[in-house]
Enzyme design. Sequence first.
Site, PDB file in Angstrom:
ATOM      1  N   ASP A   1      48.402  43.090  -9.387  1.00 19.90           N
ATOM      2  CA  ASP A   1      49.298  42.957  -8.238  1.00 19.90           C
ATOM      3  C   ASP A   1      50.753  42.763  -8.670  1.00 19.90           C
ATOM      4  O   ASP A   1      51.049  41.901  -9.508  1.00 19.90           O
ATOM      5  CB  ASP A   1      48.851  41.752  -7.401  1.00 19.90           C
ATOM      6  CG  ASP A   1      49.180  41.910  -5.931  1.00 19.90           C
ATOM      7  OD1 ASP A   1      50.203  42.538  -5.619  1.00 19.90           O
ATOM      8  OD2 ASP A   1      48.401  41.427  -5.098  1.00 19.90           O
ATOM      9  N   ASP A   2      51.645  43.564  -8.099  1.00 16.81           N
ATOM     10  CA  ASP A   2      53.098  43.406  -8.288  1.00 16.81           C
ATOM     11  C   ASP A   2      53.566  43.612  -9.737  1.00 16.81           C
ATOM     12  O   ASP A   2      54.625  43.101 -10.121  1.00 16.81           O
ATOM     13  CB  ASP A   2      53.566  42.022  -7.818  1.00 16.81           C
ATOM     14  CG  ASP A   2      53.677  41.913  -6.303  1.00 16.81           C
ATOM     15  OD1 ASP A   2      53.119  42.771  -5.603  1.00 16.81           O
ATOM     16  OD2 ASP A   2      54.313  40.969  -5.814  1.00 16.81           O
TER      17      ASP A   2
ATOM     18  N   CYS B   1      51.550  45.783  -0.707  1.00 17.84           N
ATOM     19  CA  CYS B   1      50.193  45.749  -1.273  1.00 17.84           C
ATOM     20  C   CYS B   1      49.165  46.524  -0.458  1.00 17.84           C
ATOM     21  O   CYS B   1      48.508  47.430  -0.959  1.00 17.84           O
ATOM     22  CB  CYS B   1      49.741  44.300  -1.430  1.00 17.84           C
ATOM     23  SG  CYS B   1      50.820  43.283  -2.463  1.00 17.84           S
TER      24      CYS B   1
ATOM     25  N   HIS C   1      43.511  44.884   0.305  1.00 20.13           N
ATOM     26  CA  HIS C   1      44.602  43.921   0.507  1.00 20.13           C
ATOM     27  C   HIS C   1      44.119  42.481   0.410  1.00 20.13           C
ATOM     28  O   HIS C   1      44.806  41.612  -0.124  1.00 20.13           O
ATOM     29  CB  HIS C   1      45.280  44.144   1.860  1.00 20.13           C
ATOM     30  CG  HIS C   1      46.379  43.158   2.129  1.00 20.13           C
ATOM     31  ND1 HIS C   1      46.353  42.243   3.155  1.00 20.13           N
ATOM     32  CD2 HIS C   1      47.537  42.930   1.457  1.00 20.13           C
ATOM     33  CE1 HIS C   1      47.447  41.508   3.121  1.00 20.13           C
ATOM     34  NE2 HIS C   1      48.176  41.893   2.109  1.00 20.13           N
TER      35      HIS C   1
ATOM     36  N   ASP D   1      49.827  48.047  -8.059  1.00 23.21           N
ATOM     37  CA  ASP D   1      50.012  48.578  -6.701  1.00 23.21           C
ATOM     38  C   ASP D   1      51.456  48.923  -6.348  1.00 23.21           C
ATOM     39  O   ASP D   1      51.693  49.613  -5.361  1.00 23.21           O
ATOM     40  CB  ASP D   1      49.403  47.647  -5.652  1.00 23.21           C
ATOM     41  CG  ASP D   1      49.925  46.216  -5.718  1.00 23.21           C
ATOM     42  OD1 ASP D   1      50.746  45.903  -6.606  1.00 23.21           O
ATOM     43  OD2 ASP D   1      49.498  45.397  -4.881  1.00 23.21           O
ATOM     44  N   HIS D   2      52.426  48.483  -7.125  1.00 19.92           N
ATOM     45  CA  HIS D   2      53.833  48.862  -6.966  1.00 19.92           C
ATOM     46  C   HIS D   2      54.655  48.095  -7.983  1.00 19.92           C
ATOM     47  O   HIS D   2      54.119  47.301  -8.760  1.00 19.92           O
ATOM     48  CB  HIS D   2      54.363  48.580  -5.549  1.00 19.92           C
ATOM     49  CG  HIS D   2      53.924  47.259  -4.999  1.00 19.92           C
ATOM     50  ND1 HIS D   2      54.364  46.060  -5.505  1.00 19.92           N
ATOM     51  CD2 HIS D   2      53.047  46.951  -4.013  1.00 19.92           C
ATOM     52  CE1 HIS D   2      53.788  45.079  -4.838  1.00 19.92           C
ATOM     53  NE2 HIS D   2      52.972  45.583  -3.931  1.00 19.92           N
TER      54      HIS D   2
END
Length: 496
Positions: free
Chosen positions: A38-39, A77, A136, A341-342
């Site tokens: 994540d992130d 997300c 999510h 995810d980004h």
Amino acid sequence: MKWILFCSMAVGLVGMLAWAQPEQKPPRHPNVLFICIDDLRPDLNCYGNPVIHSPNIDRLAKQSVLFMRQYVTQPTCGASRYSLLTGRLPRNPVDVTNEALEKQVAGKPRTEVPETFIDNLRRNGYYTVGMGKISHSPDGYVYGYNDPKSDKLELPHSWDEVLFDPGKWVTGWNAFFGYADGSNRQGKKSKVKPYEEAEVGDDGYPDGLTANLAVGKLKELATKNQPFFLGVGFFKPHLPFTAPKKYWDLYDEAKIPLTPSPTIPEHVNPASLHESSEFNQYALGDEQASLEKPVSDAYARKLRHAYYAGVSYTDAQVGKVLDALKQLGLDQNTIVVLWSDHGWHLGDYRVWGKHTIFDQSVRSVLIVKTPEQKTGLVRNEIISSIDIYPTLMELCGVQSPAPTDGKSFGPLLKKGKPAYWNNVAYSYFKQGITVRTDQYRYTRYFRAQQPTVELYDHQTDPHENRNVAEAHPEVVRQLEPVWAKGNTGVFNKSEK
């Protein structure tokens, strides 16, 4: 009679030989280990950041295909994961929100569109296990931040098993926003810091528990005579930036470099950025972030230090899972995918967070290892996260029941230049659509604030510090039809 006797003996001999040979089983489909982080922006040693300590992911990269320019479709997300899992570009306003999977998949009957690639693998004989944050929700179930865990699955048709160990935090959302003492952001009414350095072991935070769970499950899956898909979702480096002290100790804060983009880009309206509202929810932070002025250099370094510690902590958990895969001999027939995810703005353009369609927010990590691959390969072609679905189906020998918006990047998993590759990826957010090509990022917003058109030349401005759309109208005209192909109508149904 002699001829008849000879033929009879020959037939009998062939039958005996056939009986003596062991039954030839069809080759087993490869397993899939899919690791979601994540992130995580591409701030890893293997991506060219020498400051970061990421030995385990770097080791994986040396045996895999490392994609330098992979772009997600949305910088948030839930929406990003919705596109990843379904292989689809956003078409409706809900598709660019964190509720995309909850609204479009959870509680709905099983259909072919949108169908997750995990569901498709399950239809085709795979045993599917999810743990941590794959969709999510941090534990796979739909419920509010402050609510008890529900029994409503976010991906109801995808899983044979959904596992999560919340430890002392009790629920997935409490664990997601958790601190080492068992408290969490929502329980403290946001009266918390955005970082924490604690004298605890790896299982003093939730990702350590997830790594332990994954190792145990791999041992079980190794005994099954069935191909498996194991999805493992780690939380860090998502806010709050928390990690055991030993990972903080890997860094000399004074030597951590600051952003090369400390101000708002030239000829850009602040509406293209944001006021770091997610970051500012942590009310006990040393300073508040704002587009009006940057945080102090000292605080920026502290925050980067905290983020880097979280990256290193997650890297260690990834290492535990990869080590178990190898020790069990499963690496010989397992595809490994590591994806984030980004990205995340670490003070770039005075922003702390994701939620923009600049490169820092929509470019993310993608590393793919196939069982037969032994040496690393770096790819600079532009790909999109929606390309992962068709690629996995190709590698697993499984047909997709319905077409996706993505295309397989199977040709890029081998050495050599592919005969043709369309270097284009689209991203969507803040009433804007952007397209990344080999040289440019071209963005157009559906809003009143001017300018609504942005152009960045990555040959001369890799950090996107200058919007040159007005200075280069000929490039804008050239890219407009390319951009238009990605206009799904998600923001303006009348323009396509």
